[in-house]
Design an enzyme around this catalytic site. Structure first.
Site, PDB file in Angstrom:
ATOM      1  N   HIS A   8      33.561  36.557  40.875  1.00 36.65           N
ATOM      2  CA  HIS A   8      34.874  37.190  40.719  1.00 36.65           C
ATOM      3  C   HIS A   8      35.933  36.111  40.940  1.00 36.65           C
ATOM      4  O   HIS A   8      36.360  35.855  42.057  1.00 36.65           O
ATOM      5  CB  HIS A   8      35.026  38.338  41.723  1.00 36.65           C
ATOM      6  CG  HIS A   8      36.296  39.120  41.564  1.00 36.65           C
ATOM      7  ND1 HIS A   8      36.434  40.426  41.990  1.00 36.65           N
ATOM      8  CD2 HIS A   8      37.498  38.787  41.033  1.00 36.65           C
ATOM      9  CE1 HIS A   8      37.654  40.856  41.739  1.00 36.65           C
ATOM     10  NE2 HIS A   8      38.329  39.871  41.157  1.00 36.65           N
ATOM     11  N   HIS A 184      37.500  45.768  37.391  1.00 38.96           N
ATOM     12  CA  HIS A 184      38.158  45.929  38.680  1.00 38.96           C
ATOM     13  C   HIS A 184      38.328  47.434  38.912  1.00 38.96           C
ATOM     14  O   HIS A 184      38.857  48.139  38.045  1.00 38.96           O
ATOM     15  CB  HIS A 184      39.542  45.293  38.674  1.00 38.96           C
ATOM     16  CG  HIS A 184      39.551  43.789  38.759  1.00 38.96           C
ATOM     17  ND1 HIS A 184      38.834  42.999  37.915  1.00 38.96           N
ATOM     18  CD2 HIS A 184      40.208  42.950  39.619  1.00 38.96           C
ATOM     19  CE1 HIS A 184      39.052  41.717  38.243  1.00 38.96           C
ATOM     20  NE2 HIS A 184      39.876  41.661  39.269  1.00 38.96           N
ATOM     21  N   GLU A 187      40.190  48.608  44.100  1.00 37.70           N
ATOM     22  CA  GLU A 187      40.948  47.571  44.838  1.00 37.70           C
ATOM     23  C   GLU A 187      42.157  48.279  45.448  1.00 37.70           C
ATOM     24  O   GLU A 187      42.269  48.400  46.654  1.00 37.70           O
ATOM     25  CB  GLU A 187      41.378  46.448  43.889  1.00 37.70           C
ATOM     26  CG  GLU A 187      42.195  45.339  44.571  1.00 37.70           C
ATOM     27  CD  GLU A 187      42.722  44.282  43.587  1.00 37.70           C
ATOM     28  OE1 GLU A 187      42.789  44.561  42.373  1.00 37.70           O
ATOM     29  OE2 GLU A 187      43.095  43.177  44.056  1.00 37.70           O
ATOM     30  N   ASP A 265      38.520  35.372  43.901  1.00 35.81           N
ATOM     31  CA  ASP A 265      39.547  36.073  43.114  1.00 35.81           C
ATOM     32  C   ASP A 265      40.563  35.086  42.514  1.00 35.81           C
ATOM     33  O   ASP A 265      40.385  34.660  41.383  1.00 35.81           O
ATOM     34  CB  ASP A 265      40.228  37.153  43.970  1.00 35.81           C
ATOM     35  CG  ASP A 265      40.807  38.305  43.148  1.00 35.81           C
ATOM     36  OD1 ASP A 265      40.603  38.335  41.926  1.00 35.81           O
ATOM     37  OD2 ASP A 265      41.450  39.196  43.747  1.00 35.81           O
TER      38      ASP A 265
HETATM   39  N1  ADE Z   1      44.235  39.532  37.978  1.00 33.09           N
HETATM   40  C1  ADE Z   1      44.089  38.452  38.747  1.00 33.09           C
HETATM   41  N2  ADE Z   1      43.734  38.818  39.999  1.00 33.09           N
HETATM   42  C2  ADE Z   1      43.637  40.164  40.003  1.00 33.09           C
HETATM   43  C3  ADE Z   1      43.303  41.130  40.981  1.00 33.09           C
HETATM   44  N3  ADE Z   1      42.981  40.809  42.235  1.00 33.09           N
HETATM   45  N4  ADE Z   1      43.324  42.432  40.637  1.00 33.09           N
HETATM   46  C4  ADE Z   1      43.660  42.779  39.395  1.00 33.09           C
HETATM   47  N5  ADE Z   1      43.975  41.910  38.440  1.00 33.09           N
HETATM   48  C5  ADE Z   1      43.962  40.606  38.729  1.00 33.09           C
HETATM   49 ZN    ZN Z   2      40.259  39.966  40.471  1.00 39.07          ZN
END
Ligand code: ADE
Ligand code: ZN
Length: 325
Positions: A8, A184, A187, A265
């Site tokens: 990721h 994703h 989150e 990330d």
């Molecule tokens: N694009 C880059 N990082 C991201 C994240 N943590 N969540 C969603 N989109 C992203």
């Molecule tokens: Zn991400």
């Protein structure tokens, strides 16, 4: 250092302030400041959107094939230093197409860097969920001539208000093309987004997924089907998905028997690359070597390279996994 796979990682999120300045100078692009400390001082975020605003702003410096090559080559060097044996790397073509940078330039630069890099690596094309499903489908069709250059599709950008179900059709097209599928979910969005990603998009991994822990039935499903979660602890703290690392739910996820992995990330923005995430978990949460070894093993199990479908020259993903055992 423990060998690991990174699953990721947004390549645009590895754009360090030093490279922002270098590329702005090279491409004669004006910036509000050319002082890297001043740029870094803006890296204080209140939520996902506050980060995304800056993330998209900085991408303006990426113009040429050479820029994309330099970006990915710099990441692969850092990854190697951090014990990464294999990386599955997200990129956001729509964020470049919308600025007039063609796919040919993006694929050309990234693919060449991956070929030259010292770490096995592959690309995953992400759709920007806030740009809608029609545009996602257009970009997938436009990318199909480069089909051999990427192994899967993902879904990223602003989560809440853009549920996975909107993207059913484009994920069906991707599946028919034999592409891997990730998204994703969970989150900032709730467990319902994770359910939709599984049931409607048929994802093989969930990116983040921390809010899945709010739903015991969902936890059971993820555990029983061994669906990996690519958790990003430093990101979650910086984007305030969790109050602090000490409050992170990751140890509980591991205790539940979930296939948890640890990833960075957008490391240029969140204060650390992947090994820095592992180290922070040990330092702040007292996670043991045994727990971290399990997470590293999970990262190889969760990798699509296990199915022999990655590009790149390093054959060591499975050999590296043996070293962790
Ligand atoms: N694009 C880059 N990082 C991201 C994240 N943590 N969540 C969603 N989109 C992203
Ligand atoms: Zn991400």
């Amino acid at each position: 250092m423990r060998p690991k796979a990174e699953l990721h990682l947004h390549i645009e999120g590895t754009l360090e302030p030093e490279l922002v300045v270098e590329l702005a100078r090279r491409n004669r692009i004006d910036l509000p400041t050319f002082d890297v400390d001043a740029i870094r001082s803006r890296y204080s975020f209140t939520d996902l959107q506050s980060f995304l605003d800056l993330y998209y702003e900085h991408m303006a410096v990426l113009r040429t094939e050479e820029d994309f090559y330099d970006l990915a080559a710099a990441y692969l060097r850092r990854a190697e230093e951090q014990g990464v044996r294999h990386a599955e790397i997200f990129f956001d073509p729509q964020a470049h197409l919308s600025r007039g940078v063609p796919l040919e330039v993006v694929f050309g630069g990234l693919s060449a860097a991956l070929k030259d890099g010292g770490v096995s690596a592959a690309l995953i094309l992400c759709f920007l969920r806030d740009q809608g499903a029609d545009e996602a489908e257009q970009v997938l069709r436009a990318a199909l001539p480069y089909r051999e250059s990427f192994i899967g599709v993902g879904l990223d950008s602003a989560e809440v208000g853009y549920p996975p179900s909107l993207f059913r059709r484009v994920f069906e097209i991707a599946a028919a093309e034999g592409l891997h599928r990730v998204a994703h979910a969970g989150e900032e969005g709730g467990p319902d987004y994770v359910w939709e990603a599984l049931d409607i998009l048929r994802v093989e991994r969930v990116d983040h997924g921390i809010r899945a822990m709010e739903d015991p039935q969902l936890v059971a499903r993820l555990r029983d089907e061994r669906i990996p979660l690519t958790v990003c602890p430093l990101s979650n703290v910086r984007l305030r998905a969790v109050p602090s690392l000490r409050d992170h739910i990751l140890p509980a996820m591991l205790d539940e028997g979930l296939v948890v992995t640890v990833n960075s990330d957008d490391p240029a923005y969140f204060g650390g690359y992947v090994e820095d995430n592992y180290a922070a978990l040990q330092r702040e949460l007292g996670m043991t070597d045994e727990q971290l070894d399990r997470i590293a093993r999970n990262s190889f199990e969760a990798s699509f390279a296990y199915e022999g479908e990655t590009t790149g020259t390093c054959p060591s993903a499975s050999a590296a996994e043996e070293q962790v055992r």
